[in-house]
Design a protein around this motif. Structure first.
Motif, PDB file in Angstrom:
ATOM      1  N   SER A 112      13.333  60.513  66.477  1.00 51.14           N
ATOM      2  CA  SER A 112      12.747  60.759  67.801  1.00 51.14           C
ATOM      3  C   SER A 112      12.844  59.526  68.697  1.00 51.14           C
ATOM      4  O   SER A 112      13.337  59.611  69.833  1.00 51.14           O
ATOM      5  CB  SER A 112      11.287  61.179  67.650  1.00 51.14           C
ATOM      6  N   ASP A 113      12.399  58.366  68.203  1.00 48.60           N
ATOM      7  CA  ASP A 113      12.460  57.147  69.015  1.00 48.60           C
ATOM      8  C   ASP A 113      13.894  56.761  69.335  1.00 48.60           C
ATOM      9  O   ASP A 113      14.211  56.370  70.469  1.00 48.60           O
ATOM     10  CB  ASP A 113      11.769  55.991  68.285  1.00 48.60           C
ATOM     11  N   LYS A 167      15.285  58.963  72.140  1.00 52.61           N
ATOM     12  CA  LYS A 167      14.735  58.609  73.449  1.00 52.61           C
ATOM     13  C   LYS A 167      15.345  57.314  73.970  1.00 52.61           C
ATOM     14  O   LYS A 167      15.706  57.209  75.145  1.00 52.61           O
ATOM     15  CB  LYS A 167      13.215  58.488  73.352  1.00 52.61           C
ATOM     16  N   TYR A 202       8.866  57.313  78.224  1.00 54.32           N
ATOM     17  CA  TYR A 202       9.161  56.922  76.842  1.00 54.32           C
ATOM     18  C   TYR A 202       8.502  55.591  76.477  1.00 54.32           C
ATOM     19  O   TYR A 202       8.182  55.354  75.313  1.00 54.32           O
ATOM     20  CB  TYR A 202      10.670  56.802  76.636  1.00 54.32           C
ATOM     21  N   LEU A 227       6.881  55.737  72.682  1.00 50.75           N
ATOM     22  CA  LEU A 227       7.501  55.063  71.541  1.00 50.75           C
ATOM     23  C   LEU A 227       6.477  54.229  70.779  1.00 50.75           C
ATOM     24  O   LEU A 227       5.478  53.773  71.329  1.00 50.75           O
ATOM     25  CB  LEU A 227       8.630  54.144  72.023  1.00 50.75           C
ATOM     26  N   ASN A 259       9.213  49.570  69.296  1.00 51.07           N
ATOM     27  CA  ASN A 259      10.407  50.001  70.026  1.00 51.07           C
ATOM     28  C   ASN A 259      10.264  49.956  71.545  1.00 51.07           C
ATOM     29  O   ASN A 259      11.232  50.198  72.267  1.00 51.07           O
ATOM     30  CB  ASN A 259      10.791  51.424  69.603  1.00 51.07           C
ATOM     31  N   ARG A 260       9.073  49.647  72.036  1.00 56.55           N
ATOM     32  CA  ARG A 260       8.855  49.681  73.487  1.00 56.55           C
ATOM     33  C   ARG A 260       9.685  48.640  74.229  1.00 56.55           C
ATOM     34  O   ARG A 260      10.025  48.826  75.408  1.00 56.55           O
ATOM     35  CB  ARG A 260       7.364  49.459  73.796  1.00 56.55           C
TER      36      ARG A 260
END
Length: 227
Positions: free
Chosen positions: A68-69, A72, A95, A99, A103-104
């Protein structure tokens, strides 16, 4: 072998190996999903963005935690590279907080790129105020070190442009140290070039203190590489 090819930046070879292997694998294993992601990332680094988006439609159907991450991140980054900012910015902002914190930073870096290119410095001010919640708590992979280097390099560019030269130099130093952790020489040279280009274009004399700090960091990095 496909993952190894990606790791050493042989992207065309990675794609070829992935295509061959994926054709033979009938089960949806985690290894298959990771090979698919390596192929997608290879297309991304080769600027083949239509292929990225096409394969993301398949990749996102895998049922593993990282899917998923990764989907995105790649969808938003591809929109940025295609300069489809009207679509990219809302995706990135959404996102950013969907996230995991680790991962941001990837979404933050894409937003910084857009805001620097479009001169939207007020948006950068807003973004870096949230830095504590944007940066990964642990930096354990080469990609995270690279991303951290990019973040501080972009932050440094913003700071010196807004007159915060001491703060900007501190960010540039952090960028160089992050790149140094993974011996990213190309990125190190680009960062140093950004620093001297700013002082040159604005006809500002660079303080000897900054030259000394840059020299110390560079010597520390090259010393590690020689070992």
């Amino acid at each position: 072998m496909a993952l190894q090819a990606f790791a050493i930046k042989k992207y065309k070879q990675c794609i070829k190996l992935c295509e061959s292997g994926l054709a033979l694998e009938t089960n949806d294993t985690e290894l298959k999903a990771r090979a698919y992601l390596a192929m997608i990332n290879s297309y991304y680094f080769l600027d083949q963005f239509d292929a990225v988006e096409k394969h993301l439609d398949v990749f996102e159907k895998f049922e593993y935690d990282f899917v998923s991450d990764s989907t995105k991140i790649n969808r938003a980054a591809t929109k940025v590279r295609k300069k489809e900012y009207d679509e990219a910015i809302p995706m990135l902002k959404t996102y950013l907080w969907e996230l995991a914190q680790e991962n941001r930073i990837h979404m933050a870096n894409e937003l910084l790129d857009i805001y620097l290119e479009t001169g939207n410095l007020d948006k950068i001010t807003e973004l870096i105020k949230k830095e504590k919640d944007l940066l990964p708590r642990k930096v354990e992979t080469p990609y995270k070190h690279l991303s951290l280097g990019i973040y501080y390099q972009r932050k440094g560019s913003y700071q010196v442009q807004t007159g915060l030269i001491p703060e900007g130099m501190e960010s540039f130093i952090k960028s160089l140290r992050a790149y140094g952790e993974i011996h990213a020489l190309e990125e190190i040279m680009k960062c140093i070039n950004d620093i001297f280009s700013f002082f040159s274009k604005n006809s500002i004399s660079i303080d000897i203190q900054y030259v000394t700090e840059l020299s110390n960091v560079y010597n520390s990095i090259t010393g590690k590489i020689r070992k």
